[in-house]
Design an enzyme around this catalytic site. Sequence first.
Site, PDB file in Angstrom:
ATOM      1  N   THR A 121       3.844  -3.196  -1.019  1.00 49.29           N
ATOM      2  CA  THR A 121       3.035  -2.324  -0.565  1.00 49.29           C
ATOM      3  C   THR A 121       3.535  -1.194   0.489  1.00 49.29           C
ATOM      4  OG1 THR A 121       1.091  -3.562  -1.413  1.00 49.29           O
ATOM      5  CG2 THR A 121       0.404  -1.759   0.150  1.00 49.29           C
ATOM      6  N   PHE A 159      -1.373  -5.779  -8.191  1.00 47.83           N
ATOM      7  CA  PHE A 159      -2.692  -5.932  -7.927  1.00 47.83           C
ATOM      8  C   PHE A 159      -3.029  -7.336  -8.100  1.00 47.83           C
ATOM      9  CE2 PHE A 159      -2.114  -1.463  -9.308  1.00 47.83           C
ATOM     10  CZ  PHE A 159      -2.609  -0.832  -8.198  1.00 47.83           C
ATOM     11  N   ASN A 222      -7.205  -1.107  -2.603  1.00 49.73           N
ATOM     12  CA  ASN A 222      -7.611  -2.089  -1.311  1.00 49.73           C
ATOM     13  C   ASN A 222      -8.554  -1.398  -0.452  1.00 49.73           C
ATOM     14  OD1 ASN A 222      -5.964  -4.148  -2.562  1.00 49.73           O
ATOM     15  ND2 ASN A 222      -4.557  -3.836  -1.151  1.00 49.73           N
ATOM     16  N   PHE A 263     -17.399  -7.776  -4.830  1.00 52.30           N
ATOM     17  CA  PHE A 263     -17.041  -7.371  -3.530  1.00 52.30           C
ATOM     18  C   PHE A 263     -18.438  -7.093  -2.854  1.00 52.30           C
ATOM     19  CE2 PHE A 263     -12.964  -7.932  -5.198  1.00 52.30           C
ATOM     20  CZ  PHE A 263     -12.038  -8.279  -4.222  1.00 52.30           C
ATOM     21  N   CYS A 274      -3.371  -8.455   2.695  1.00 54.85           N
ATOM     22  CA  CYS A 274      -3.396  -7.045   2.203  1.00 54.85           C
ATOM     23  C   CYS A 274      -4.387  -6.022   2.888  1.00 54.85           C
ATOM     24  CB  CYS A 274      -3.657  -7.064   0.818  1.00 54.85           C
ATOM     25  SG  CYS A 274      -2.503  -7.767  -0.467  1.00 54.85           S
TER      26      CYS A 274
END
Length: 466
Positions: A121, A159, A222, A263, A274
């Site tokens: 990342t 991912f 993210n 979420f 992350c």
Amino acid sequence: MKVTIVGTGYVGLVTGACLAEIGNDVFCVDVDPRKIDILNNGGVPIHEPGLQEMLRRTRAAGRIQFSTDVKASVEHGDIQYIAVGTPPDEDGSADLQYVLSAARNIGKYSNGFKVIVDKSTVPVGTALQVKKVVDEELKTRGLEGSDKHRFSVVSNPEFLKEGAAVDDFMRPDRIVIGIDDDYAGNLAREKMKRLYAPFNRNHERTLYMDVRSAEFTKYAANAMLATRISFMNDLSNLADTVGADIESVRRGIGSDPRIGYHFLYAGCGYGGSCFPKDVQALVQTARENGHTLRILEAVEAVNHDQKEVLVNKIVKRMGEDLRGRTFAVWGLAFKPNTDDMREASSRRIIEALLQRGATVRGYDPVAREEAGRVFALDLADRPEDLKRLQFVNTQQDALTGADALVIVTEWKEFKSPDFWHLKSALKTPVIFDGRNLYEPEAMAEMGIDYFAIGRPHAELDRSDSN
């Protein structure tokens, strides 16, 4: 195809194992000889469901190897994945020293056309830095501009969810590839298309775009997930104040298909490798470019404060001075199905309890060893606090004689305990639940004083209390 993976952390090891599983010849390289020794002896340096079995199969089939030999790794793979760490720097930006070091080695030992894949990342513009470093090394060797030593830098962000990384890789919902629209980029596109063909047989999952957009996509994804978590956590604290039930609210808004349920769970804050660093890195990228990401700055602030919410509930119920009190803590890793302790909420919560004089007995199904290592570092300058922290082998070992139970990670085995046994094991029947695993009314009926996140505190049924 011949593939090299630079870095054997979560991303590198999962990527290497999965690509070997579908028939590729994979060479994994790492500068840490301890990791390589573990892997060559049949072990796995991380906990990830399904990974050890996959590595056993691919190793037995001769499709994956592990080494510290950087030159051999570069010579091996036409496709070179850079999957090293990008830890946050002091200002929150991503530290690219390991990425650029890997790029330098590729330029130093390149023996033909290479597709260099940024799997780590990395912030927008990193591919350009990688290209510059490789060009410099080729120039030093007198090979700059050589047709044989052409290369293309591709952005292919991961991912993967820790605890489900193998499944995520083998059954991806999307494959993002950022690639230049030039001669080398077209060659790289064909190689990447061939490499990922097995994942696109049912329907095309690959999204091609420019490199900068691909780099941005990972951070944006993210950041969105972190935003949903902090949004619900912020609402949960208001729900506590006004007497609403955040679980009812979650079901009410999640039923809207434009929102969905993912979420939206209130808790004691996000952690891991992350979300924290990626939100920080995106905020810092904005600052460097003269922008302010006000929503993400708030997301970060809410998450920081949320890790104290459970401690505040404990102090309100049991007092500021916790000397002589013992707390059982269930769950140490930042999430279930991993032993990852990076930015885990348990670290802040346990340290806060120890600072107030409490004794803590922590239990986690897989993170006990890693937790011991992490807390030894965290509390190195507080030896007296460290003496009052113990990691035990079973849930029962944590409970017996404790003044209260604190739940920090939502492992499956915590979801349906024997509550009557739990109640009898504790000195006082009190649970502080940072993941909202139980129903307040049911706990009250059993005479358990139950404190959750954003849920009403039900009056106890005292008829059968200890």
